[in-house]
Design a protein around this motif. Structure first.
Motif, PDB file in Angstrom:
ATOM      1  N   ALA C  54       0.824  -1.207   0.000  1.00 56.40           N
ATOM      2  CA  ALA C  54       0.000   0.000   0.000  1.00 56.40           C
ATOM      3  C   ALA C  54       0.864   1.266   0.000  1.00 56.40           C
ATOM      4  O   ALA C  54       0.494   2.292   0.590  1.00 56.40           O
ATOM      5  N   GLY C  55       2.026   1.170  -0.615  1.00 55.00           N
ATOM      6  CA  GLY C  55       2.859   2.358  -0.766  1.00 55.00           C
ATOM      7  C   GLY C  55       3.762   2.659   0.416  1.00 55.00           C
ATOM      8  O   GLY C  55       4.477   3.660   0.412  1.00 55.00           O
ATOM      9  N   LYS C  56       3.733   1.797   1.454  1.00 54.78           N
ATOM     10  CA  LYS C  56       4.590   2.034   2.631  1.00 54.78           C
ATOM     11  C   LYS C  56       5.526   0.855   2.858  1.00 54.78           C
ATOM     12  O   LYS C  56       5.077  -0.299   2.876  1.00 54.78           O
ATOM     13  N   LEU C  57       6.788   1.171   3.080  1.00 52.79           N
ATOM     14  CA  LEU C  57       7.742   0.106   3.399  1.00 52.79           C
ATOM     15  C   LEU C  57       7.285  -0.619   4.670  1.00 52.79           C
ATOM     16  O   LEU C  57       6.690  -0.003   5.563  1.00 52.79           O
TER      17      LEU C  57
ATOM     18  N   PRO F   2      -1.447  -6.101  -8.053  1.00 59.99           N
ATOM     19  CA  PRO F   2      -0.193  -6.201  -8.787  1.00 59.99           C
ATOM     20  C   PRO F   2       1.036  -6.280  -7.877  1.00 59.99           C
ATOM     21  O   PRO F   2       1.036  -5.741  -6.774  1.00 59.99           O
ATOM     22  N   ILE F   3       2.046  -6.979  -8.404  1.00 58.42           N
ATOM     23  CA  ILE F   3       3.339  -7.085  -7.731  1.00 58.42           C
ATOM     24  C   ILE F   3       4.370  -6.399  -8.615  1.00 58.42           C
ATOM     25  O   ILE F   3       4.525  -6.755  -9.779  1.00 58.42           O
ATOM     26  N   VAL F   4       5.048  -5.423  -8.021  1.00 56.35           N
ATOM     27  CA  VAL F   4       6.062  -4.683  -8.776  1.00 56.35           C
ATOM     28  C   VAL F   4       7.431  -4.994  -8.173  1.00 56.35           C
ATOM     29  O   VAL F   4       7.627  -4.854  -6.966  1.00 56.35           O
ATOM     30  N   GLU F  15      15.470   5.965   2.262  1.00 56.42           N
ATOM     31  CA  GLU F  15      14.595   7.085   1.900  1.00 56.42           C
ATOM     32  C   GLU F  15      14.277   7.070   0.391  1.00 56.42           C
ATOM     33  O   GLU F  15      13.141   7.341  -0.008  1.00 56.42           O
ATOM     34  N   GLN F  16      15.258   6.724  -0.412  1.00 55.53           N
ATOM     35  CA  GLN F  16      14.992   6.652  -1.859  1.00 55.53           C
ATOM     36  C   GLN F  16      13.988   5.535  -2.172  1.00 55.53           C
ATOM     37  O   GLN F  16      13.101   5.700  -3.004  1.00 55.53           O
ATOM     38  N   LYS F  17      14.138   4.409  -1.496  1.00 56.90           N
ATOM     39  CA  LYS F  17      13.197   3.307  -1.728  1.00 56.90           C
ATOM     40  C   LYS F  17      11.811   3.667  -1.201  1.00 56.90           C
ATOM     41  O   LYS F  17      10.796   3.342  -1.807  1.00 56.90           O
ATOM     42  N   ARG F  18      11.791   4.341  -0.068  1.00 54.93           N
ATOM     43  CA  ARG F  18      10.510   4.758   0.520  1.00 54.93           C
ATOM     44  C   ARG F  18       9.709   5.607  -0.473  1.00 54.93           C
ATOM     45  O   ARG F  18       8.516   5.381  -0.697  1.00 54.93           O
ATOM     46  N   LYS F  19      10.406   6.562  -1.058  1.00 52.98           N
ATOM     47  CA  LYS F  19       9.713   7.470  -1.986  1.00 52.98           C
ATOM     48  C   LYS F  19       9.348   6.772  -3.300  1.00 52.98           C
ATOM     49  O   LYS F  19       8.268   7.001  -3.848  1.00 52.98           O
ATOM     50  N   LEU F  20      10.238   5.940  -3.781  1.00 50.85           N
ATOM     51  CA  LEU F  20       9.935   5.267  -5.043  1.00 50.85           C
ATOM     52  C   LEU F  20       8.785   4.274  -4.862  1.00 50.85           C
ATOM     53  O   LEU F  20       7.909   4.168  -5.736  1.00 50.85           O
ATOM     54  N   ALA F  21       8.774   3.577  -3.748  1.00 55.45           N
ATOM     55  CA  ALA F  21       7.668   2.644  -3.489  1.00 55.45           C
ATOM     56  C   ALA F  21       6.335   3.392  -3.464  1.00 55.45           C
ATOM     57  O   ALA F  21       5.331   2.921  -4.002  1.00 55.45           O
ATOM     58  N   LYS F  22       6.356   4.566  -2.859  1.00 57.81           N
ATOM     59  CA  LYS F  22       5.134   5.381  -2.804  1.00 57.81           C
ATOM     60  C   LYS F  22       4.722   5.836  -4.207  1.00 57.81           C
ATOM     61  O   LYS F  22       3.551   5.700  -4.603  1.00 57.81           O
ATOM     62  N   ASP F  23       5.657   6.339  -4.958  1.00 54.33           N
ATOM     63  CA  ASP F  23       5.340   6.847  -6.300  1.00 54.33           C
ATOM     64  C   ASP F  23       4.870   5.727  -7.234  1.00 54.33           C
ATOM     65  O   ASP F  23       3.936   5.910  -8.017  1.00 54.33           O
ATOM     66  N   VAL F  41       5.291  -3.708  -3.629  1.00 51.34           N
ATOM     67  CA  VAL F  41       6.507  -3.308  -4.335  1.00 51.34           C
ATOM     68  C   VAL F  41       7.681  -3.962  -3.614  1.00 51.34           C
ATOM     69  O   VAL F  41       7.731  -3.945  -2.383  1.00 51.34           O
ATOM     70  N   ASN F  42       8.578  -4.575  -4.352  1.00 49.62           N
ATOM     71  CA  ASN F  42       9.768  -5.112  -3.676  1.00 49.62           C
ATOM     72  C   ASN F  42      11.027  -4.831  -4.477  1.00 49.62           C
ATOM     73  O   ASN F  42      11.004  -4.762  -5.699  1.00 49.62           O
ATOM     74  N   PHE F  43      12.085  -4.622  -3.721  1.00 47.56           N
ATOM     75  CA  PHE F  43      13.362  -4.206  -4.301  1.00 47.56           C
ATOM     76  C   PHE F  43      14.414  -5.302  -4.144  1.00 47.56           C
ATOM     77  O   PHE F  43      14.516  -5.929  -3.083  1.00 47.56           O
ATOM     78  N   PHE F  44      15.189  -5.493  -5.199  1.00 45.27           N
ATOM     79  CA  PHE F  44      16.389  -6.314  -5.097  1.00 45.27           C
ATOM     80  C   PHE F  44      17.587  -5.390  -5.320  1.00 45.27           C
ATOM     81  O   PHE F  44      17.692  -4.741  -6.365  1.00 45.27           O
TER      82      PHE F  44
END
Lengths: 61, 61, 61, 61, 61, 61
Positions: C54-57, F2-4, F15-23, F41-44
């Protein structure tokens, strides 16, 4: 890189993907400070019989 | 999350996926102590010409 | 093949993965009628700062 | 394992995949010192409307 | 695109990855007729406790 | 769903991941008409020795 992969249930139009690819790319460029042509976005259209949530296929929900 | 992805050769029926999705979800809930509705299972049906083992496509084996 | 990939938040023990890998493999063998040694299960332990819902880590929820 | 996954734009022939699967498997065996039958290669054929570069779908470039 | 992803058990050296990335890229360029700078190769080093074959973690085999 | 999934070179801050996940989540909600809490949203974070472009590891470029 970055490579962004979107898995979503099938049924989205090309126009929806066109706009989402643009918005995601803009977001990656802004937040991760990369050149746009480095960003790849790809979509997987998932059939509703190929996705389950809480143990039930989407076609059964 | 958890997200479980199953890649298997194409040809499985919806009923087979239905049961496997249920069994996998139950196994994740039991072992990883999560709520069922947190568990997503998704299947990729791989064409036999798109998978190789030991350097040979499945259609050639 | 089949290849089963499990993405879950980090923190699960080896024993939890051991049991889940066994249960998932059994489920695949039973439902997809394959030999056990054809089944690969692999886990990705996702850091809580690398997953958002939902947009939050997760670290912010 | 090793598992090699190739995502490429659709349109490649079976013969192209056959040869690439062979070449990739040989390269993995040579460099990673594994038995050939441990190596799985799989292809995802990506529709041109499902891939974007620099924020534009391939069909729009 | 093409994007090639290699999942292998951890323990390979940088030199092994360097050579494999080169060989895979050459193979993709030759067989799929693409420019080299279009080819991305990425590796996931899988811990032995995160991979199971035939229902048993690699650390238990 | 959806899964991104975002694969990017390591080194981005939380902080960069926080903002990108939100956007990204906002973009998916807007364009694909889904509820925010459906979006994962998940990051590798990819080590520079695990990514190659044009046949060369990023650490060698």
């Amino acid at each position: 890189m970055p490579i962004v992969t979107v898995r979503a249930l099938e049924g989205r139009t090309v126009e929806q993907k066109r706009k989402l690819a643009k918005d995601i790319t803009d977001a990656v460029v802004k937040n991760f400070k990369v050149e746009p042509d480095r960003v790849t976005v790809n979509f997987f259209d998932m059939p509703k019989q190929n996705v389950a949530r809480a143990g039930k296929l989407v076609i059964d929900q």
